[in-house]
Design an enzyme around this catalytic site. Structure first.
Site, mmCIF file in Angstrom:
data_model
loop_
_atom_site.group_PDB
_atom_site.id
_atom_site.type_symbol
_atom_site.label_atom_id
_atom_site.label_comp_id
_atom_site.label_asym_id
_atom_site.label_seq_id
_atom_site.Cartn_x
_atom_site.Cartn_y
_atom_site.Cartn_z
ATOM 1 N N GLU A 177 3.820 10.254 -35.918
ATOM 2 C CA GLU A 177 4.572 11.411 -35.833
ATOM 3 C C GLU A 177 5.688 11.452 -34.926
ATOM 4 O O GLU A 177 5.622 11.287 -33.709
ATOM 5 C CB GLU A 177 3.622 12.542 -35.914
ATOM 6 C CG GLU A 177 4.443 13.904 -36.306
ATOM 7 C CD GLU A 177 3.701 15.387 -35.983
ATOM 8 O OE1 GLU A 177 2.644 15.158 -35.749
ATOM 9 O OE2 GLU A 177 4.459 16.218 -36.014
ATOM 10 N N ARG B 156 -11.006 6.790 -30.247
ATOM 11 C CA ARG B 156 -9.391 6.793 -29.516
ATOM 12 C C ARG B 156 -9.720 6.198 -28.192
ATOM 13 O O ARG B 156 -10.878 6.220 -27.694
ATOM 14 C CB ARG B 156 -8.891 8.109 -29.504
ATOM 15 C CG ARG B 156 -9.272 9.292 -28.962
ATOM 16 C CD ARG B 156 -8.997 10.613 -29.137
ATOM 17 N NE ARG B 156 -7.841 10.767 -28.659
ATOM 18 C CZ ARG B 156 -6.552 11.006 -29.310
ATOM 19 N NH1 ARG B 156 -6.598 11.249 -30.689
ATOM 20 N NH2 ARG B 156 -5.390 11.201 -28.858
ATOM 21 N N LYS C 168 0.594 13.634 -26.441
ATOM 22 C CA LYS C 168 2.040 13.742 -26.415
ATOM 23 C C LYS C 168 2.439 15.288 -26.039
ATOM 24 O O LYS C 168 3.492 15.360 -25.136
ATOM 25 C CB LYS C 168 2.579 13.707 -28.012
ATOM 26 C CG LYS C 168 2.808 12.328 -27.993
ATOM 27 C CD LYS C 168 3.657 11.783 -29.409
ATOM 28 C CE LYS C 168 2.575 12.117 -30.649
ATOM 29 N NZ LYS C 168 2.925 11.780 -31.933
HETATM 30 P P1 ATP Z 1 -1.224 12.739 -29.519
HETATM 31 O O1 ATP Z 1 -2.659 13.286 -29.490
HETATM 32 O O2 ATP Z 1 -1.002 11.982 -28.402
HETATM 33 O O3 ATP Z 1 -0.284 13.723 -29.788
HETATM 34 P P2 ATP Z 1 -1.377 11.792 -32.150
HETATM 35 O O4 ATP Z 1 -2.462 11.420 -32.924
HETATM 36 O O5 ATP Z 1 -0.917 13.243 -32.524
HETATM 37 O O6 ATP Z 1 -1.367 11.650 -30.558
HETATM 38 P P3 ATP Z 1 0.364 10.289 -33.931
HETATM 39 O O7 ATP Z 1 1.808 10.031 -33.625
HETATM 40 O O8 ATP Z 1 -0.233 11.157 -35.028
HETATM 41 O O9 ATP Z 1 0.115 10.786 -32.455
HETATM 42 O O10 ATP Z 1 -0.419 8.840 -33.770
HETATM 43 C C1 ATP Z 1 -0.243 7.804 -34.610
HETATM 44 C C2 ATP Z 1 -1.482 6.953 -34.646
HETATM 45 O O11 ATP Z 1 -1.690 6.610 -33.273
HETATM 46 C C3 ATP Z 1 -2.609 7.697 -35.250
HETATM 47 O O12 ATP Z 1 -2.959 6.834 -36.377
HETATM 48 C C4 ATP Z 1 -3.449 8.165 -34.149
HETATM 49 O O13 ATP Z 1 -4.718 8.018 -34.851
HETATM 50 C C5 ATP Z 1 -3.198 6.894 -33.198
HETATM 51 N N1 ATP Z 1 -3.395 7.170 -32.067
HETATM 52 C C6 ATP Z 1 -2.914 8.374 -31.344
HETATM 53 N N2 ATP Z 1 -3.446 8.443 -29.940
HETATM 54 C C7 ATP Z 1 -4.411 7.359 -29.852
HETATM 55 C C8 ATP Z 1 -5.438 6.964 -28.963
HETATM 56 N N3 ATP Z 1 -5.528 7.642 -27.856
HETATM 57 N N4 ATP Z 1 -6.115 5.832 -29.197
HETATM 58 C C9 ATP Z 1 -6.217 5.284 -30.299
HETATM 59 N N5 ATP Z 1 -5.261 5.728 -31.271
HETATM 60 C C10 ATP Z 1 -4.460 6.733 -31.174
HETATM 61 MG MG MG Z 2 -1.456 13.041 -35.019
#
Ligand code: ATP
Ligand code: MG
Length: 555
Positions: free
Chosen positions: A33, A258, A268
């Site tokens: 995102e 994760r 983020k």
């Molecule tokens: P955050 O919690 O930091 O805001 P998010 O999951 O909201 O992260 P996205 O941009 O939606 O951020 O993430 C893109 C991809 O990266 C998704 O498929 C998500 O599952 C993966 N991802 C995000 N954080 C992790 C993590 N700590 N370990 C593994 N994969 C991750």
């Molecule tokens: Mg997300």
């Protein structure tokens, strides 16, 4: 720890099994995102998705999940692309945006309304929360749940036409308010947001929810393996329901754990808070766990990929030791980085028996780990600087560095002996007068006496000054993400996460420094893209020399 010793990837194993009985092209995607910069957790997902596509000669899409116009920006789209490329992956022509599917998603919503599977609801957000129930209590049906299909179609078109205000109406799926899975209690599909979108501008004033977008986007792109983190396990029944009701292609969703890292925050939202409250310089501050921060710090992308390989992919959440990441960085730099000499806290040494105007060119090995790396010339002269810590006036027994009357070797040069200590009127040591032994140029002493210590140095007339920045963990708590341990981020910030040395002295070869180096006896450093306030180079400490991971792993 066992996960680390034998990296395993259950998803790769599963695909291998599947390919034994059927033939298909593996098609994955990385779906960020664009509401912030990528961090090391995203690197795990990038390496997994692009890695599987590489491994099985498949395809991996880069797709921006841009359904929330209020938080998303074009600058993040650009930064994310730069980070993915830097990490070493290439999406080719496979660049997509969920916002490209807004028309299709709207049509999907209409299809659900026509099937009697979606309705427009007038409950306020607070009422909706009340009606939703809890984990132990079922929810209640909204009084608007039984609107006719015609009325729903009409109201939804009016929502799209901008006839209602934000929060006045939403479109919801009609599933089951009594479901044990809260995600199935008539989730919201569309909300009114009178915001400009970074790509679709003002075309829309209703936007699909993430849950109504993600699975369908995977379906539209014919993703075979839709890989996501464990928190989406509970959303899977909902995604299945959408795909089944819409009768569209059904990707296989697989959840994995994760990445969590100790002393690190991988959210983020919280990283944005650090930036906005000015606890760090920016998203690319070298203390940030972002890919842009790590790049600026000098982490090689190869080391991050190696780290992602070594942690493996599993179904159980665990916290990885930051020392493992540092170990991978150190291992890579040990193989590749040129060894150079830099004095962080200089102490002047005058070699009283060395000819006044003489300069000798000493041969310095660039990298003992890499015979092809060759040698370079290091100028040596009568006045050199050594590290202040390498001299003690009144040393303890095991101090093998310089002290009055003692001898040490200057790396790549001569053995020297401290004859006299010069102090200023405050009693501070300002200079050492030493003699050098001309017989010892890069070799043993003639009489066979043993010299225990070897010091790094630079020549006064040839050195230049630069700023050096030493970094430590940004947080003092091992688990800063745990809100029970750290209710607010500020209180667990490490006040010593950055130490600035304004005037270090560098050997002349570093004038045109590029990339990473080992500063002998000090650590690995990398040149910063910016210059200091006084126009000097800045070097960032990438990682120290001491390997705490090797110690842990060998226990
Ligand atoms: P955050 O919690 O930091 O805001 P998010 O999951 O909201 O992260 P996205 O941009 O939606 O951020 O993430 C893109 C991809 O990266 C998704 O498929 C998500 O599952 C993966 N991802 C995000 N954080 C992790 C993590 N700590 N370990 C593994 N994969 C991750
Ligand atoms: Mg997300």
């Amino acid at each position: 720890m066992s996960e680390v010793e034998t990296p395993s990837n259950f998803i790769q194993n599963k695909i291998e099994e599947e390919l034994k009985s059927s033939s298909f092209t593996v098609h994955t995607r990385f779906p960020p995102e664009p509401n912030g910069h990528l961090h090391i957790g995203h690197a795990k997902s990038i390496c997994l998705n692009f890695g599987l596509a590489d491994k099985f000669s498949g395809i991996c899409n880069l797709r921006f999940d841009d359904t929330n116009p209020s938080k998303e920006e074009t600058k993040f789209v650009k930064a994310i692309q730069e980070d993915v490329k830097w990490l070493g992956f290439d999406w080719g022509n496979q660049l997509f945006y969920a916002s490209d599917y807004f028309d299709q998603l709207f049509e999907f919503a209409i299809r659900l309304i026509k099937k009697g599977k979606a309705y427009v609801d007038d409950l306020t957000p607070e009422q909706m929360r009340e009606y939703r129930g809890t984990l132990s209590e079922p929810g209640k049906n909204s009084p608007y749940r039984d609107r006719s299909i015609e009325e729903n179609l009409d109201l939804f078109q009016k929502m799209k036409a901008g006839e209602f205000e934000e929060g006045e109406k939403v479109l919801r799926a009609k599933i089951d308010m009594g479901s044990g899975n809260l995600n199935m209690r008539d989730p919201v599909l569309y909300r009114i947001l009178k915001a400009s979108h970074h790509r679709t501008g003002d075309k829309w004033c209703i936007y699909p929810m993430y849950d109504f977008t993600h699975g369908q986007s995977d379906s539209i792109e014919k993703i075979t393996h839709s890989l996501c983190t464990l928190e989406f396990e509970d959303h899977r029944p909902l995604y299945d329901w959408f795909l089944d009701e819409l009768e569209i292609y059904h990707p296989q969703q697989i959840e994995f754990a994760r990445l969590n890292l100790n002393y690190t925050i991988l959210s983020k939202r919280k990283l944005l808070q650090l930036v906005e409250e000015r606890h760090v310089d920016n998203w690319d501050d070298p203390r940030m766990p972002t890919l842009s921060g790590m790049r600026r710090r000098g982490y090689p992308p190869e080391a991050i990929r190696e780290f992602c390989d070594r942690i493996g992919i599993s179904k159980s959440n665990a916290t990885v030791d930051f020392a493992l990441l540092e170990h991978c960085v150190r291992e890579y730099l040990n193989r590749t980085a040129t060894r150079v000499m830099v004095v962080l806290r200089p102490l002047k040494v005058v070699l009283i028996n060395y000819p006044e105007d003489q300069v000798e060119e000493m041969d310095a090995v660039n990298n003992p780990e890499d015979p092809n790396a060759g040698t370079r010339k290091m100028p040596f002269s009568r006045t050199v600087y050594i590290e202040r810590d390498d001299f003690m006036e009144d040393p303890p027994k095991k101090f093998f560095r310089l002290a009055p009357g003692r001898e040490v070797r200057l790396k790549h040069a001569y053995v020297i002996k401290c004859e006299e200590v010069i102090k200023n009127s405050d009693g501070e040591i300002v200079e050492l007068r030493c003699t050098y032994d001309p017989e010892t140029r890069s070799g043993a002493t003639q009489d066979g006496r043993k010299i225990k210590g070897t010091l790094h140095w630079v020549s006064e007339d040839h050195a230049h000054k630069a700023e050096v920045r030493l970094y430590n963990h940004l947080f003092t708590q091992e688990n800063p993400a745990d809100e029970k341990v750290c209710p607010d981020l500020k209180s667990s910030l490490n006040p010593d996460s950055l130490e600035i040395i304004e005037e270090a002295l560098l050997e002349p070869s570093l004038k045109n420094a590029k990339g990473g180096y080992q500063f002998l006896r000090l650590g690995y450093f990398s040149v910063d893209p910016q210059k200091s306030a006084s126009g000097d180079q800045i070097f960032n400490r990438v990682v120290t020399l001491r390997d705490t991971w090797a110690k842990i792993a060998n226990k």
